[in-house]
Structure formats: C-alpha cells, structure tokens
Design an enzyme around this catalytic site. Sequence first.
Site, PDB file in Angstrom:
ATOM      1  N   CYS A   2       0.843  -1.179   0.000  1.00 51.93           N
ATOM      2  CA  CYS A   2       0.000   0.000   0.000  1.00 51.93           C
ATOM      3  C   CYS A   2       0.889   1.244   0.000  1.00 51.93           C
ATOM      4  O   CYS A   2       1.880   1.314   0.704  1.00 51.93           O
ATOM      5  CB  CYS A   2      -0.933   0.097   1.197  1.00 51.93           C
ATOM      6  SG  CYS A   2      -2.120  -1.223   1.279  1.00 51.93           S
ATOM      7  N   ARG A  27       4.015  -0.402  -4.702  1.00 52.92           N
ATOM      8  CA  ARG A  27       3.674  -0.837  -3.344  1.00 52.92           C
ATOM      9  C   ARG A  27       2.337  -1.596  -3.292  1.00 52.92           C
ATOM     10  O   ARG A  27       1.977  -2.150  -2.264  1.00 52.92           O
ATOM     11  CB  ARG A  27       3.593   0.373  -2.408  1.00 52.92           C
ATOM     12  CG  ARG A  27       4.857   1.174  -2.348  1.00 52.92           C
ATOM     13  CD  ARG A  27       4.691   2.338  -1.416  1.00 52.92           C
ATOM     14  NE  ARG A  27       4.587   1.890  -0.049  1.00 52.92           N
ATOM     15  CZ  ARG A  27       5.616   1.630   0.733  1.00 52.92           C
ATOM     16  NH1 ARG A  27       6.836   1.792   0.266  1.00 52.92           N
ATOM     17  NH2 ARG A  27       5.438   1.234   1.961  1.00 52.92           N
ATOM     18  N   TRP A  74      -2.790  -2.714  -1.690  1.00 53.16           N
ATOM     19  CA  TRP A  74      -2.426  -4.132  -1.769  1.00 53.16           C
ATOM     20  C   TRP A  74      -3.256  -4.779  -0.677  1.00 53.16           C
ATOM     21  O   TRP A  74      -2.977  -4.607   0.508  1.00 53.16           O
ATOM     22  CB  TRP A  74      -0.931  -4.287  -1.503  1.00 53.16           C
ATOM     23  CG  TRP A  74      -0.424  -5.687  -1.637  1.00 53.16           C
ATOM     24  CD1 TRP A  74       0.039  -6.277  -2.774  1.00 53.16           C
ATOM     25  CD2 TRP A  74      -0.284  -6.652  -0.588  1.00 53.16           C
ATOM     26  NE1 TRP A  74       0.441  -7.565  -2.494  1.00 53.16           N
ATOM     27  CE2 TRP A  74       0.258  -7.827  -1.164  1.00 53.16           C
ATOM     28  CE3 TRP A  74      -0.560  -6.663   0.771  1.00 53.16           C
ATOM     29  CZ2 TRP A  74       0.519  -8.968  -0.429  1.00 53.16           C
ATOM     30  CZ3 TRP A  74      -0.300  -7.806   1.505  1.00 53.16           C
ATOM     31  CH2 TRP A  74       0.241  -8.945   0.899  1.00 53.16           C
ATOM     32  N   ASN A 100      -1.592   2.847   5.525  1.00 58.08           N
ATOM     33  CA  ASN A 100      -0.766   1.694   5.162  1.00 58.08           C
ATOM     34  C   ASN A 100      -0.401   0.983   6.450  1.00 58.08           C
ATOM     35  O   ASN A 100       0.094   1.609   7.377  1.00 58.08           O
ATOM     36  CB  ASN A 100       0.494   2.179   4.430  1.00 58.08           C
ATOM     37  CG  ASN A 100       1.510   1.070   4.231  1.00 58.08           C
ATOM     38  OD1 ASN A 100       1.144  -0.089   4.074  1.00 58.08           O
ATOM     39  ND2 ASN A 100       2.772   1.427   4.247  1.00 58.08           N
ATOM     40  N   GLY A 101      -0.633  -0.338   6.497  1.00 54.38           N
ATOM     41  CA  GLY A 101      -0.341  -1.104   7.712  1.00 54.38           C
ATOM     42  C   GLY A 101      -1.522  -1.997   8.043  1.00 54.38           C
ATOM     43  O   GLY A 101      -2.394  -2.215   7.199  1.00 54.38           O
ATOM     44  N   GLU A 472      17.207 -17.982  -6.579  1.00 56.80           N
ATOM     45  CA  GLU A 472      16.822 -16.643  -7.047  1.00 56.80           C
ATOM     46  C   GLU A 472      16.321 -16.681  -8.493  1.00 56.80           C
ATOM     47  O   GLU A 472      15.357 -16.000  -8.842  1.00 56.80           O
ATOM     48  CB  GLU A 472      18.017 -15.689  -6.882  1.00 56.80           C
ATOM     49  CG  GLU A 472      17.784 -14.255  -7.310  1.00 56.80           C
ATOM     50  CD  GLU A 472      16.600 -13.563  -6.627  1.00 56.80           C
ATOM     51  OE1 GLU A 472      16.099 -14.063  -5.606  1.00 56.80           O
ATOM     52  OE2 GLU A 472      16.161 -12.528  -7.149  1.00 56.80           O
ATOM     53  N   LYS A 476      12.545 -15.476  -9.454  1.00 54.62           N
ATOM     54  CA  LYS A 476      12.257 -14.437 -10.453  1.00 54.62           C
ATOM     55  C   LYS A 476      11.221 -14.940 -11.451  1.00 54.62           C
ATOM     56  O   LYS A 476      10.277 -14.238 -11.782  1.00 54.62           O
ATOM     57  CB  LYS A 476      13.563 -14.121 -11.173  1.00 54.62           C
ATOM     58  CG  LYS A 476      13.974 -12.737 -11.411  1.00 54.62           C
ATOM     59  CD  LYS A 476      14.181 -11.767 -10.302  1.00 54.62           C
ATOM     60  CE  LYS A 476      13.463 -11.890  -9.016  1.00 54.62           C
ATOM     61  NZ  LYS A 476      13.939 -11.099  -7.929  1.00 54.62           N
ATOM     62  N   GLU A 479       7.693 -15.342  -9.817  1.00 58.14           N
ATOM     63  CA  GLU A 479       7.093 -14.040  -9.463  1.00 58.14           C
ATOM     64  C   GLU A 479       6.407 -13.383 -10.655  1.00 58.14           C
ATOM     65  O   GLU A 479       5.322 -12.846 -10.529  1.00 58.14           O
ATOM     66  CB  GLU A 479       8.184 -13.061  -8.984  1.00 58.14           C
ATOM     67  CG  GLU A 479       8.598 -13.190  -7.553  1.00 58.14           C
ATOM     68  CD  GLU A 479       9.679 -12.182  -7.182  1.00 58.14           C
ATOM     69  OE1 GLU A 479       9.520 -11.495  -6.173  1.00 58.14           O
ATOM     70  OE2 GLU A 479      10.697 -12.081  -7.903  1.00 58.14           O
ATOM     71  N   HIS A 495      16.621 -36.903  -4.648  1.00 57.67           N
ATOM     72  CA  HIS A 495      15.810 -37.173  -3.459  1.00 57.67           C
ATOM     73  C   HIS A 495      14.373 -36.668  -3.636  1.00 57.67           C
ATOM     74  O   HIS A 495      13.772 -36.200  -2.675  1.00 57.67           O
ATOM     75  CB  HIS A 495      16.458 -36.548  -2.219  1.00 57.67           C
ATOM     76  CG  HIS A 495      17.816 -37.118  -1.938  1.00 57.67           C
ATOM     77  ND1 HIS A 495      18.014 -38.410  -1.522  1.00 57.67           N
ATOM     78  CD2 HIS A 495      19.053 -36.583  -2.065  1.00 57.67           C
ATOM     79  CE1 HIS A 495      19.312 -38.647  -1.380  1.00 57.67           C
ATOM     80  NE2 HIS A 495      19.959 -37.548  -1.705  1.00 57.67           N
ATOM     81  N   LYS A 584       6.146  -4.639  -3.735  1.00 56.07           N
ATOM     82  CA  LYS A 584       7.589  -4.454  -3.629  1.00 56.07           C
ATOM     83  C   LYS A 584       8.041  -4.352  -2.190  1.00 56.07           C
ATOM     84  O   LYS A 584       9.072  -4.882  -1.805  1.00 56.07           O
ATOM     85  CB  LYS A 584       7.985  -3.193  -4.388  1.00 56.07           C
ATOM     86  CG  LYS A 584       9.458  -2.900  -4.298  1.00 56.07           C
ATOM     87  CD  LYS A 584      10.068  -2.775  -5.643  1.00 56.07           C
ATOM     88  CE  LYS A 584      11.556  -2.850  -5.626  1.00 56.07           C
ATOM     89  NZ  LYS A 584      12.060  -4.166  -6.016  1.00 56.07           N
TER      90      LYS A 584
HETATM   91  C1  G6P Z   1       9.089  -8.410  -1.466  1.00 54.04           C
HETATM   92  C2  G6P Z   1       9.591  -8.042  -2.842  1.00 54.04           C
HETATM   93  C3  G6P Z   1      10.899  -8.771  -3.135  1.00 54.04           C
HETATM   94  C4  G6P Z   1      11.918  -8.478  -2.041  1.00 54.04           C
HETATM   95  C5  G6P Z   1      11.370  -8.786  -0.649  1.00 54.04           C
HETATM   96  C6  G6P Z   1      12.283  -8.246   0.444  1.00 54.04           C
HETATM   97  O1  G6P Z   1       8.711  -9.749  -1.446  1.00 54.04           O
HETATM   98  O2  G6P Z   1       8.628  -8.357  -3.818  1.00 54.04           O
HETATM   99  O3  G6P Z   1      11.403  -8.344  -4.381  1.00 54.04           O
HETATM  100  O4  G6P Z   1      13.067  -9.240  -2.267  1.00 54.04           O
HETATM  101  O5  G6P Z   1      10.094  -8.170  -0.467  1.00 54.04           O
HETATM  102  O6  G6P Z   1      12.296  -6.850   0.355  1.00 54.04           O
HETATM  103  P1  G6P Z   1      13.452  -5.912   0.847  1.00 54.04           P
HETATM  104  O7  G6P Z   1      13.001  -4.537   0.495  1.00 54.04           O
HETATM  105  O8  G6P Z   1      13.569  -6.126   2.333  1.00 54.04           O
HETATM  106  O9  G6P Z   1      14.706  -6.309   0.143  1.00 54.04           O
END
Ligand code: G6P
Length: 589
Positions: A2, A27, A74, A100-101, A472, A476, A479, A495, A584
Amino acid sequence: MCGIAGYIGERNSPEVLFDMLERLEYRGYDSAGVMFIAGRKINIIKDKGKVSEVRSRVKPERYKSDIGVAHTRWATHGVPSKVNAHPHADCKNLFAVSHNGIIENYVSLRRELTLKGHKFQSDTDTEVISHLMEENYKGDLLTAFRESLDVLEGSYALAVLCVKEPNRILIARKESPLIVGLGKQENFIASDAPAFMPYTKEIIILNDFEYGFVEKDRVEVFDLVSGKKLKKQKSKITWDVKEAEKAGYHHFMLKEIMEEPDAVSNALKASGELKKIASRLKGKKRVYFVACGTAYHAGLTGKYLLENFGIQSEAVVASEFRYSTVDTVDKDCGIVLISQSGETADTIAAGKRAREKGAYVAGIVNVVGSTIARLVEDVAYTYSGPEIAVASTKAYIGQLVSLTQLALYLSLSSRKISVKEFERLQKELKGVSGKIKAVLSDGKIREIAEECAVKKTFFYIGRTLNYPTALEGALKLKEISYLHAEGYPAGELKHGPLAILEEDVVVIAIKTGRHLEDKMDSNIQETKARNARTLIVAEDGEIKVPRVDVLLTPLVNIVPLHLFAYYISVLKGLDPDKPRNLAKSVTVE
Ligand code: G6P
C-alpha cells in the site's frame, strides 16, 4: 505494501495525487483512490484496478482542490473492490483516511463503534480510524487524532484530512514508512520519496510513534508518548528523478536489469562502511544474514562466501529468525540485515529483537534513511538507485557486491586470506561490471525464452555459492510469469524432483565456477536421461557467461536468468513490473 499520499498547496490536488500514486504503484495496485476537499465537502474518487485505469475512469482534471489524500492498495483485509478501496470516510463524510499497515484490534474497535451507532461501508481494518476520528472530534483535530491513535494496535502510516479544518493534513507513523516532502507554499506526504521527486527533494522522515500535521507552509511533529513537540531534521534526496522513470524502456524491470553493471560500481562506493562492519563482526562466534525474498538469497550467498574463507555463518529468513533463531542470539553474535527497501516488517522486527538480545546489528540497505538503515548500528548502502519493478534485480547485484566486499574485509582482518589474494579479488570484483555488460548484450537468451515460454515446470539447480543463484532464478520466474519454478541444490535432485522430470520440464543447471564441475556434470546427465530440456549456464553452455573467479560467479550467473524471466513474462503477455498478488515493499507481517 500500500502506498499513501497527501498534498496541500496551490496545484490541483487530485491530479498531483494521481501522479504520486503512479510513482507509488509498486507498493500495491489492486485499487486506487483520492479524497479531496472541494466546495466544503469531501469528494471521493476511487475504484478497483491499476492507478492508470482508475485515473482514466475518474478523470481527476475535472476537479479543483488544494488538499487531498490518496492511496494505492495491496489488499490485506477485504477483497479488492470499489468499496474497500481507500481512502475511507466516516458516517458523516467529515474525515478521509489513507492508511498503510494493519490495525490488529480492528474487530473489537469495529464492534464498539457499531454499538455506538457507526455504520461501516467496507470490510477493511482502516475504516475504524475514520469512525474513531468522528467519535473523538469535539472541535480540536489534533486532540481527536491523538485519542484515536492511542487505541490503535498494529502498524500504520496515516494521512488524514477533515472537512472542518481544510488547511491541514494529519500524519502519523508506527512501523510503516512515512515521509514529508517540503515544497514552496506546498507540501507532500508519501510512503516513499519517489512519489514526489519531480516536485521536491527536501524531506522530513517520520519515526515510529510520531504524529503531527502538515499545512502548506508548516509541518509540526510530536512525540506520541510524551506529546512533546519535536525538532525534526530536514534531509535531501540524492537520487535524480530520471532514475525513477522508465527512460525509454518498456518496463522498469528491463531498465533495472540494464542498470546492473552500474549497480556493481555503485555498491563499491560503500567500502569504508563495509570495512567498519567487518571490523565489528571480527571475532563474533557466529554471523547471521537475515532478510526476506531476494535479499535472503543474497544473504545465503553471503553465508557461502564466508564459509569459503572458513568463517562460520548462517542465513535465516527474517520471519523465522524473529520467532526462533533470535532466542539463541547474544552479544557474541553479529547480525547483518539485508534489505532493498529498508522497510520490510519481518526484517525490521528481527533486527529489533536481535538488538534487544545484545547482538551487534548492521545493515546492507538500498534506500537511504529507511527504517532499517536507522535501526542498525552501522549501515552500508548499496546505492543501486530507486528500484521500482516489484521483482528485485539490480538491488540483488548491489547486495551481492556488498556481501562479497564484506566477506573479503572480514577474511582479511581474520587472517583467512593474504593481502595479495585480497587485492586480486578486489580487482576482479571491480571488473565484474564489464562482464555483466557482456552478458546483457547477448541476444541468445531471448531465443531460449521463446522456446521455453510454453513449458510449465522449471527446475533451477546449482551447488554451494550457486545454490542461492538457483533459488533466485526460480523465484524471479515464478514471481513474474506465474509458472511453477523451483530452485534446488543439485545434489538433492535424486531425493524427489527426479520423479517429475520428463520432456516437458526445463532444468536450468548453473554449472560455472569450475567448482564441483564433475558433480554438476553427473546431475546434468541425470536430468538429460529423463528427457528434460536441460539448459546449462556456463562459459561454454547454451546460456553463456564470462569467466570470473569462483567467488564472483553468483554475480554473473544471475544476469541471464533475470533476462530469461523477464522475456518469458513479456512473451506470456504479462506485466513483469506488477505481478499479481505481490508488492515491492512488504510492510506487514
Ligand atoms: C518483497 C519483494 C521482493 C523483495 C522482498 C524483500 O517480497 O517483492 O522483491 O526481495 O520483499 O524486500 P526488501 O526490500 O527487504 O529487500
């Protein structure tokens, strides 16, 4: 998670606020709304959908107003819908609340307010704040605000306006970020600075348990506990507004991938701070890297880097660390929090708990002045610039560079490597920027993505330093393409996962590094024998990467995997910048 915004000044607030929301959309983007005062009443324009969709439907330029608050959502409480979209008003439409929160005690507050006759419109936790303001307002806005804040449990960043006092916006912060942008005869409120970067770079950062108000030429902030007025420092944002725009690219994600060579040189600027952190970590019985998501994968790479030098370390996801691992922590432990945004709720909580236990807590953070940057004893910034796409790319490269430097400084001061070896690796690290450029200019990855976009299941495998690269790479892809992708330590394939390998499955084997190559070769043979489409990331693989020292391979190996995920997302007609259900900055638990 948010984005909230507020504006007061001579511009047309609905238009300014939609501009700000567009910059805050990373956000959250399931609905958007603006509430503003015009004609002595509160006007509401909000709806379900992305900011640009809502904007074109509601046409903010049709209105005239000098004060408003706004929100891009969000969803946490209540499905995305027009009625659940923020801001929220009270029964009499006197107040507009952008939040937000999460208000954790909203159920009991809602029950009490309902008994007093308040009628709720939405399913959100936020709406209780509007009704609390209505209940508490007896002619003094700030007192009503403080009384309302006193009963809220949970987290909040708030921008609130009242039709009876149309010259000020109330603000408050507890565990969710809030920044005031200072203009000339105008002021801005936002969850994050890129929202108002075209208008001003001068800011005031609110801390937890601070509240106050913003007028067009005045900002006052108070301590929520003592009620005392505070003297707040102004600071300047060093980012350029162009850095937060697409600069001709179709998507922020592609632009940010293309900025990865710069992310290497930028992160190297923090070597002084990293050296200091290394000196504080020296001699600790254990070093923990604590983070979430992509930043956790960087932390896991940090663990393998330190182990390579014979230094004991662990990487733990923050949501687990805060409730369990932290109980084993004491003053002889060193904790390194890693975060792009510096606002991730679990990472903040983990850091606070570790400090309470007496541990040394440092941070590797991208956003300057963020909560984590201010919470830790020492911070090394990655200086990657604003990262807007939800999926983190260049910030990951920055984190890996910082962690490599940290590992080098720590092993040098702990006499685990010679000065000569240290200098050789430092020199190689500086050269990685050019190697990443070479990967980015190779067009082959797009062709491979075209072939693979029809597949449904992907396994990414690697060992030691490149096991986090596998995690990672898979993260990616899932996501932004919504495909099933898993990262696995290559040795674990037999396994379980081997059972589902077949022609339709893609296996991406990260082989480079001349490290355990024979072992990786055997794993590759195992996947080929099950007819899986096997792609090898190696100097001579189908996905080519240049030769670098083993320790630096995670930095170059992830780059084609970023491009691969991006192209698959685009080929599937998706928006890689705004994946469904994700945000994000995750400022709630
Ligand atoms: C969210 C984002 C990710 C990020 C993670 C941690 O899940 O979508 O891209 O890696 O938060 O965020 P930070 O800002 O703490 O790196």
